[in-house]
Design a protein around this motif. Structure first.
Motif, short mmCIF file in Angstrom:
data_model
loop_
_atom_site.label_atom_id
_atom_site.label_comp_id
_atom_site.label_asym_id
_atom_site.label_seq_id
_atom_site.Cartn_x
_atom_site.Cartn_y
_atom_site.Cartn_z
N ILE A 341 23.79 59.73 15.08
CA ILE A 341 25.21 59.72 15.70
C ILE A 341 25.62 60.76 14.89
CG2 ILE A 341 27.38 58.51 15.65
CD1 ILE A 341 25.90 55.83 16.15
N ARG A 357 17.19 52.51 19.93
CA ARG A 357 17.58 51.55 20.63
C ARG A 357 17.85 50.18 19.70
NH1 ARG A 357 17.38 56.19 23.02
NH2 ARG A 357 16.46 56.18 25.09
N CYS A 358 18.11 50.32 18.45
CA CYS A 358 18.14 49.00 17.71
C CYS A 358 19.56 48.60 17.80
CB CYS A 358 17.93 49.51 16.25
SG CYS A 358 19.47 50.37 15.24
S1 SF4 Z 1 21.01 52.17 18.80
FE1 SF4 Z 1 20.56 52.22 16.68
S2 SF4 Z 1 19.42 54.14 16.49
FE2 SF4 Z 1 20.50 54.32 18.41
S3 SF4 Z 1 22.45 55.30 18.08
FE3 SF4 Z 1 22.99 53.12 17.43
S4 SF4 Z 1 22.52 52.68 15.65
FE4 SF4 Z 1 21.61 54.53 16.04
#
Ligand code: SF4
Ligand code: SF4
Length: 386
Positions: A341, A357-358
């Motif tokens: 980000i 995808r966390c």
């Molecule tokens: S899902 Fe995880 S890796 Fe993807 S933008 Fe959000 S915090 Fe970052």
């Protein structure tokens, strides 16, 4: 046999909670089975972030009050503490804000027990671990004679449920939590790490606040759901088995439970888990809403399915910034373990090539400004597993 006690508790009135928590522990053999007079006990609630009590993100203060009072009456020295979720810095100011939002400063004051403000942690070897061989752990958890783990029943977009096993992740200093997502990108690997951690710190007693649970997109953005239950066990994994069942989730779909079975900490079919107290069949919420990241029960066989499962990133939901709701607070930017980000003109932009995808960003956003959307491949996968 691993015993899990289940007791009804209609609401958070002090009298009812005190009675139910006491009954829950009595059904397990009484507090004296777990702690001794003079023990220093860390009572560890779920303090994901500084969220108002009524949103149900954190363990309710009446549950923390009840268990702390029982411990105090037993002659224990109680310390209430947690390191909040990865989006919250581990500073005295942030801790104060989290305790206040969760009503725990009032609990501590009323009972005359301590809140933890120590910011120290130590790097500890974990030689018997399968996934992570060293952990940084906050010192109050290391110095306590025992940890009483006071979890909240919630769904979780990444680990499927938040229960006893996930709750102890709070002994890792705040900002470091997100780094585990970079190291362990698959939910099952992350679950193995959680079991490593629990086997290292071994919470002595686990209590589950399921009076009001969170269904849907937990652990932060789901909806409150009345369950009217308090449950307990000295076995964190067995308690998660029962929690899953209460949520109408097959425990074998839950990563931490699968990891516990693999290590023979639980029997293959939970024949070693015994529920005492209220009949579990009377308590199950058959229409409990699952997190929308959950595709459905994946067939556990066949090369095609294994190949599809290994490509999870290509069909998992993606986080999307809702421009109108976003106020540019940067919490998502700070927590992202992949630096996926970037802030441009005070607004976050996600690089999906880097995103793993966390869902830490979704979990931490205080304004519900990050939605999770299916990609075409995800929609297709959902149809395939039906
Ligand atoms: S899902 Fe995880 S890796 Fe993807 S933008 Fe959000 S915090 Fe970052
Ligand atoms: S998406 Fe949420 S966490 Fe990220 S900057 Fe906007 S309001 Fe803050």
């Amino acid at each position: 046999m691993k015993i899990v006690s289940t007791v009804r508790c209609d609401d958070y009135s002090r009298e009812k909670v005190a009675k139910s928590v006491a009954e829950c522990i009595d059904l397990l053999g009484g507090l004296g089975k777990f702690v001794r007079k003079g023990d220093r006990i860390l009572v560890k609630p779920n303090l994901l972030r500084a969220s108002p009590i009524e949103k149900g993100v954190t363990t309710h203060p009446e549950i923390v009050f009840a268990i702390s009072k029982l411990l105090q009456d037993h002659g224990c020295n109680v310390l209430i503490g947690d390191s909040p979720g990865g989006g919250t810095p581990y500073t005295e100011r942030a801790l104060r804000k989290s305790y206040h939002a969760a009503g725990l400063d009032a609990v501590a004051k009323e009972l005359g027990v301590e809140l933890n403000f120590s910011l120290e942690y130590k790097n500890i070897p974990s030689p018997n671990s399968r996934k992570i061989k060293r952990f940084n752990i906050i010192t109050p958890a290391l110095e306590a004679d025992a940890i009483v783990n006071v979890a909240k029943m919630k769904t979780h977009l990444f680990t499927y449920i938040t229960g006893a096993t996930k709750n102890t992740f709070g002994v890792i200093p705040s900002m470091e939590k997100a780094t585990f997502h970079s190291r362990l990108k698959q939910p099952d690997d992350f679950a193995e790490m959680l079991v490593d951690l629990n086997e290292l710190i071994k919470p002595r007693l686990n209590i589950l606040d399921a009076v009001m649970a969170m269904e849907g997109d937990g652990p932060n953005s789901g909806k409150m759901r009345k369950m009217g239950i308090i449950a307990g066990s000295d076995n964190y994994a067995a308690l998660d088995v029962v929690e899953s069942k209460l949520m109408s989730i097959d425990p074998k779909d839950v990563g931490v439970v699968k990891a516990a079975i693999k290590r023979k900490l639980l029997g293959d079919n939970f024949e070693d888990v015994k529920v005492v107290g209220e009949e579990i069949e009377n308590l199950i919420a058959k229409d409990f809403k699952k997190p929308k990241t959950y595709i459905g029960p994946m067939p556990d066989q066949g090369m095609l399915w294994r190949a599809l499962a290994s490509m999870a990133k290509s069909y998992a939901m993606i986080p999307v910034i809702k421009k109108k709701e976003c106020n540019g607070c940067k919490e998502c930017y700070r927590i992202c373990p992949q630096s996926a980000i970037a802030m441009r003109k005070d607004r976050p932009h996600i690089d999906y090539g880097k995103c793993i995808r966390c869902y830490c960003c979704h979990e931490t956003c205080p304004n519900d400004a990050i939605s999770l959307d299916w990609k075409f491949t995800g929609k297709l996968m959902k149809r395939l597993v039906k």
